[in-house]
Design a protein around this motif. Structure first.
Motif, mmCIF file in Angstrom:
data_model
loop_
_atom_site.group_PDB
_atom_site.id
_atom_site.type_symbol
_atom_site.label_atom_id
_atom_site.label_comp_id
_atom_site.label_asym_id
_atom_site.label_seq_id
_atom_site.Cartn_x
_atom_site.Cartn_y
_atom_site.Cartn_z
ATOM 1 N N THR A 5 0.829 -1.198 0.000
ATOM 2 C CA THR A 5 0.000 0.000 0.000
ATOM 3 C C THR A 5 0.868 1.254 0.000
ATOM 4 O O THR A 5 0.608 2.208 -0.741
ATOM 5 N N CYS A 60 -5.542 -4.742 -6.605
ATOM 6 C CA CYS A 60 -6.930 -5.202 -6.617
ATOM 7 C C CYS A 60 -7.108 -6.355 -5.631
ATOM 8 O O CYS A 60 -8.074 -6.380 -4.857
ATOM 9 N N TYR A 67 -7.159 -4.925 -2.195
ATOM 10 C CA TYR A 67 -8.405 -4.210 -1.944
ATOM 11 C C TYR A 67 -9.489 -5.161 -1.430
ATOM 12 O O TYR A 67 -10.284 -4.796 -0.566
#
Length: 134
Positions: free
Chosen positions: A12, A77, A80
């Motif tokens: 991140t 993704c 996430y």
């Protein structure tokens, strides 16, 4: 280490940094596992379980057969969706689509047409990668 909580935090942070310096860095991820010849699915044991092994294989195969930008979008993704969903075939398909990655072809040959991280023959990734994954 696709399900490692520390790795997800680092990825991140790297994502925000890459937005500014992507053209100046060469980033790669390292996946850790212990060789396990008795594991018929992956040939390794992953710290966070077999689902992490599946996620590692998915990410390694996408890295091997896609652009870095597509690979990084795929990883972000996956992250996430949350660490407990990484390795889930539905998440892999969804993230591949969102990242512009065609799953059929080399990625499917590497990570399994069903995105399980296993080939139809069930051979571990360590034997089928043929030097494409390092």
């Amino acid at each position: 280490m696709s399900r490692c909580p520390d790795a997800l935090v680092c990825e991140t942070v790297f994502d925000s940094v890459l937005a500014k310096v992507a053209d100046k860095v060469d980033l790669s991820l390292v996946f850790l596992a212990k060789l396990n010849t008795s594991d018929v699915d992956f040939g390794v044991t992953c710290k966070h379980g077999p689902e992490e092994c599946a996620g590692n294989v998915q990410q390694l195969c996408v890295a091997a057969y896609s652009s870095f930008t597509q690979f990084w979008q795929f990883v972000q993704c996956n992250n996430y969706h949350g660490r407990w969903e990484i390795g889930n075939p539905d998440v892999a398909f969804s993230c591949a689509h969102a990242s512009g990655i065609e799953w059929d072809g080399p990625v499917a040959d590497c990570a399994g047409k069903d995105a399980s991280g296993k080939t139809a023959e069930g051979s571990p990734v360590s034997r089928r990668a043929q030097g494409k994954l390092s």
